[in-house]
Design a protein around this motif. Structure first.
Motif, PDB file in Angstrom:
ATOM      1  N   UNK A   1      18.266 -22.831  22.216  1.00 30.04           N
ATOM      2  CA  UNK A   1      18.556 -21.692  21.344  1.00 30.04           C
ATOM      3  C   UNK A   1      20.010 -21.242  21.354  1.00 30.04           C
ATOM      4  N   UNK A   2      20.918 -22.130  21.778  1.00 26.21           N
ATOM      5  CA  UNK A   2      22.336 -21.747  21.848  1.00 26.21           C
ATOM      6  C   UNK A   2      23.017 -21.689  20.485  1.00 26.21           C
ATOM      7  N   UNK A   3      22.347 -22.277  19.460  1.00 25.71           N
ATOM      8  CA  UNK A   3      23.073 -22.498  18.201  1.00 25.71           C
ATOM      9  C   UNK A   3      22.532 -21.668  17.050  1.00 25.71           C
TER      10      UNK A   3
ATOM     11  N   UNK B   1      30.284 -31.273  11.156  1.00 29.22           N
ATOM     12  CA  UNK B   1      28.818 -31.369  11.153  1.00 29.22           C
ATOM     13  C   UNK B   1      28.221 -30.492  12.247  1.00 29.22           C
ATOM     14  N   UNK B   2      28.852 -30.536  13.417  1.00 31.11           N
ATOM     15  CA  UNK B   2      28.286 -29.836  14.566  1.00 31.11           C
ATOM     16  C   UNK B   2      28.372 -28.322  14.430  1.00 31.11           C
ATOM     17  N   UNK B   3      29.229 -27.860  13.519  1.00 27.71           N
ATOM     18  CA  UNK B   3      29.341 -26.423  13.295  1.00 27.71           C
ATOM     19  C   UNK B   3      28.505 -26.005  12.085  1.00 27.71           C
ATOM     20  N   UNK B   4      28.548 -26.832  11.038  1.00 25.64           N
ATOM     21  CA  UNK B   4      27.897 -26.434   9.787  1.00 25.64           C
ATOM     22  C   UNK B   4      26.378 -26.531   9.850  1.00 25.64           C
ATOM     23  N   UNK B   5      25.894 -27.660  10.385  1.00 25.16           N
ATOM     24  CA  UNK B   5      24.451 -27.886  10.336  1.00 25.16           C
ATOM     25  C   UNK B   5      23.649 -26.822  11.124  1.00 25.16           C
ATOM     26  N   UNK B   6      24.095 -26.444  12.327  1.00 29.13           N
ATOM     27  CA  UNK B   6      23.360 -25.367  13.004  1.00 29.13           C
ATOM     28  C   UNK B   6      23.311 -24.092  12.177  1.00 29.13           C
ATOM     29  N   UNK B   7      24.384 -23.815  11.433  1.00 30.04           N
ATOM     30  CA  UNK B   7      24.380 -22.599  10.607  1.00 30.04           C
ATOM     31  C   UNK B   7      23.330 -22.707   9.505  1.00 30.04           C
TER      32      UNK B   7
ATOM     33  N   UNK C   1      20.539 -24.329   9.732  1.00 31.42           N
ATOM     34  CA  UNK C   1      19.235 -24.117  10.375  1.00 31.42           C
ATOM     35  C   UNK C   1      19.012 -22.650  10.711  1.00 31.42           C
ATOM     36  N   UNK C   2      20.098 -21.976  11.061  1.00 33.86           N
ATOM     37  CA  UNK C   2      19.949 -20.566  11.417  1.00 33.86           C
ATOM     38  C   UNK C   2      19.426 -19.748  10.229  1.00 33.86           C
ATOM     39  N   UNK C   3      19.707 -20.236   9.001  1.00 31.06           N
ATOM     40  CA  UNK C   3      19.208 -19.492   7.827  1.00 31.06           C
ATOM     41  C   UNK C   3      17.726 -19.782   7.567  1.00 31.06           C
TER      42      UNK C   3
ATOM     43  N   UNK D   1      13.809 -23.190  11.743  1.00 34.22           N
ATOM     44  CA  UNK D   1      15.198 -23.612  11.959  1.00 34.22           C
ATOM     45  C   UNK D   1      15.332 -24.444  13.219  1.00 34.22           C
ATOM     46  N   UNK D   2      14.698 -23.967  14.264  1.00 30.42           N
ATOM     47  CA  UNK D   2      14.798 -24.689  15.545  1.00 30.42           C
ATOM     48  C   UNK D   2      14.138 -26.064  15.448  1.00 30.42           C
ATOM     49  N   UNK D   3      12.962 -26.080  14.823  1.00 32.34           N
ATOM     50  CA  UNK D   3      12.242 -27.335  14.690  1.00 32.34           C
ATOM     51  C   UNK D   3      13.064 -28.362  13.900  1.00 32.34           C
ATOM     52  N   UNK D   4      13.576 -27.920  12.736  1.00 37.47           N
ATOM     53  CA  UNK D   4      14.392 -28.836  11.933  1.00 37.47           C
ATOM     54  C   UNK D   4      15.662 -29.232  12.683  1.00 37.47           C
ATOM     55  N   UNK D   5      16.207 -28.284  13.412  1.00 36.74           N
ATOM     56  CA  UNK D   5      17.426 -28.568  14.177  1.00 36.74           C
ATOM     57  C   UNK D   5      17.195 -29.684  15.185  1.00 36.74           C
ATOM     58  N   UNK D   6      16.066 -29.579  15.879  1.00 38.57           N
ATOM     59  CA  UNK D   6      15.772 -30.614  16.881  1.00 38.57           C
ATOM     60  C   UNK D   6      15.587 -31.965  16.188  1.00 38.57           C
ATOM     61  N   UNK D   7      14.792 -31.961  15.100  1.00 38.48           N
ATOM     62  CA  UNK D   7      14.558 -33.237  14.395  1.00 38.48           C
ATOM     63  C   UNK D   7      15.890 -33.814  13.911  1.00 38.48           C
TER      64      UNK D   7
END
Ligand code: PFF
Length: 456
Positions: free
Chosen positions: A125-127, A291-297, A299-301, A307-313
């Motif tokens: 959950x850091x992102x 990528x490492x900055x944009x994609x977590x953002x 997912x956060x939306x 968001x977390x599930x998609x983030x992990x996948x």
């Protein structure tokens, strides 16, 4: 169409038709598409870069892929051996390819390690925020650190070693088969999410409407180099993979499908990341962290759970896409040692990975504590990257086309790509003309106009 693993002259072969396509596409689709393509488009003027990139794929990519398939399948030998057998004056092209594989494997696992670490960070959950400063901070802390990035790089390398030690059929083919469809599906979901963010249209414009005032030799070379990198061309990787291919495989259709899939993934990844970056007001020219900055953002939306599930996948899929590429790079080195130096597969993998791990430590450290050590203004990580993308891969492509067009000869090339006349290839003459004249000319012109901007 699974068949039992067959061997010709002691060599492993792909077990099924679809297996080769997935392995070759698995090699092509990787960090180059998801991590590099969007950030390079961002730092090289957007649309201009994308248009030149696509032109290079169309004019060079398809044809060069077919050349490499033909050389590998014809000789059943990896890059160095293939040239040794056909014309030993060109052996240096294979050697340059092995050298390129070493250099790329000197930094690629570091980025692979970042994606493994991002799986973990997402789980913890850091992102789960959309603010650039926090996400940028997490990324910078990771890449400039010592223990953490090296730990993840080591883990990433171990996964590669285990797969490559297993050989072509058992390891590489299986790993690639199910990952590609999963990646496509997830990217499409993400494109939809990204394009429905506010102001996303601006991002599409940035990506697809070229602003020709941004054109320069450096941008053209960056786009051409990226096409080589992304398609795994110009360094014997596709020669190596197709050396494991059976004689009745249709090379022509594979040479269309593989670059087609690769380009689709790159464009989809760009359509996920660039519109989202613009929508969140992030810097599109931010470079390797994009990528490492944009994609977590993104997912956060999507809410904490989804968001977390998609983030992990997503990060699992990036890691898998990276692995199916880096195993092909490792295979270039390993099959060279097996074919030319008579090493066993296990010994070749073992010896190579020790050297690669040391190179990766240096590349990772060059982003942090060792950033003061530079060669022509570039740290170790960037030096490995730029030498291969800007120099050795385009030059490798140049020599491969010169070899096929001028030395191998039309008859032999025709027999190989058409399986001795049994496969229809209506565009054969166009292809051969491209190999002989057009591709060498394009590579030379872009290389010469772009190389002065190399050091920066
Ligand atoms: N094509 C891979 C990617 O886009 O990530 C990287 C790569 C693999 C380059 C194999 C070269 C190669 F021989």
């Amino acid at each position: 169409m699974e068949q039992p693993s067959t061997t010709t002259g002691g060599r492993d072969q792909f077990r099924s038709r679809i297996g080769f396509i997935f392995a070759a596409a698995g090699s092509a689709v990787g960090l180059g598409n998801i991590w590099k393509f969007p950030y390079l488009a961002g730092t090289n003027g957007g649309g201009v870069f994308v248009v030149i990139y696509l032109a290079c794929v169309i004019l060079i990519g398809f044809s060069l892929m077919l050349m490499e398939f033909a050389l590998g399948r014809n000789t059943s030998l990896a890059a160095v051996g293939a040239f040794r057998k056909l014309d030993s004056r060109f052996k240096f092209v294979g050697v340059m390819g092995v050298f390129s594989a070493f250099l790329i494997m000197g930094f690629y696992p570091v980025v692979g390690g970042w994606s493994l670490s991002y799986i973990f960070k997402t789980i913890m959950g850091e992102l789960a925020v959309t603010d650039a400063a926090t996400l940028g901070g997490v990324f910078d802390t990771l890449i400039t650190g010592v223990f953490s990035p090296i730990f993840w790089t080591a883990l990433y390398l171990v996964i590669n070693i285990v797969i490559v030690a297993g050989g072509i059929g058992a390891g590489i083919e299986k790993a690639s088969k199910w990952m590609m469809p999963a990646l496509f599906v997830l990217l499409i979901i993400l494109v939809v999410r990204s394009l429905t963010l506010p102001n996303a249209g601006e991002g599409l414009k940035y990506m697809f409407a070229p602003d020709w005032s941004k054109l320069s030799g450096g941008v053209a070379l960056a786009a051409m180099g990226q096409a080589f990198f992304s398609l795994s061309l110009g360094m014997g990787c596709m020669i190596t993979y197709s050396s494991y291919l059976s004689k009745d495989e249709n090379l022509v259709s594979n040479a269309f499908i593989v670059p087609g899939m690769d380009t689709l993934v790159a464009i989809l990844a760009g359509m996920v990341i660039i519109p989202a970056a613009i929508s969140f007001n992030f810097e599109v020219g931010a470079g390797p962290g994009l990528v490492f900055v944009t994609v977590p953002a993104i997912f956060a939306t999507m809410g904490p759970v989804v968001g977390k599930l998609f983030g992990i996948i997503f990060f699992v899929l990036i890691a898998l896409a990276a692995i199916t590429s880096s195993i092909s790079l490792l295979e270039v080195i390993v099959s060279y040692l097996i074919d030319e130096k008579n090493m066993t597969r296990k010994k070749a993998v073992g010896a190579t990975s020790v050297i690669l791990f040391i190179m990766c430590i240096a590349a990772s450290m060059s982003l942090g504590d060792w950033s003061g050590f530079t060669i022509l203004g570039n740290g170790i990580f960037d030096t490995f990257d730029k030498i291969t993308t800007f120099i050795t891969m385009p030059l490798g492509g140049l020599f491969i086309s010169l070899f096929v067009g001028w030395f191998w000869g039309k008859e032999k090339a025709k027999n190989e790509v058409t399986n001795n006349g049994t496969v229809k290839f209506a565009l054969f003459d166009v292809w051969f003309f491209l190999c002989k004249w057009v591709i060498p000319a394009i590579i030379l012109v872009i290389f010469i106009t772009g190389i002065p901007s190399f050091p920066g």
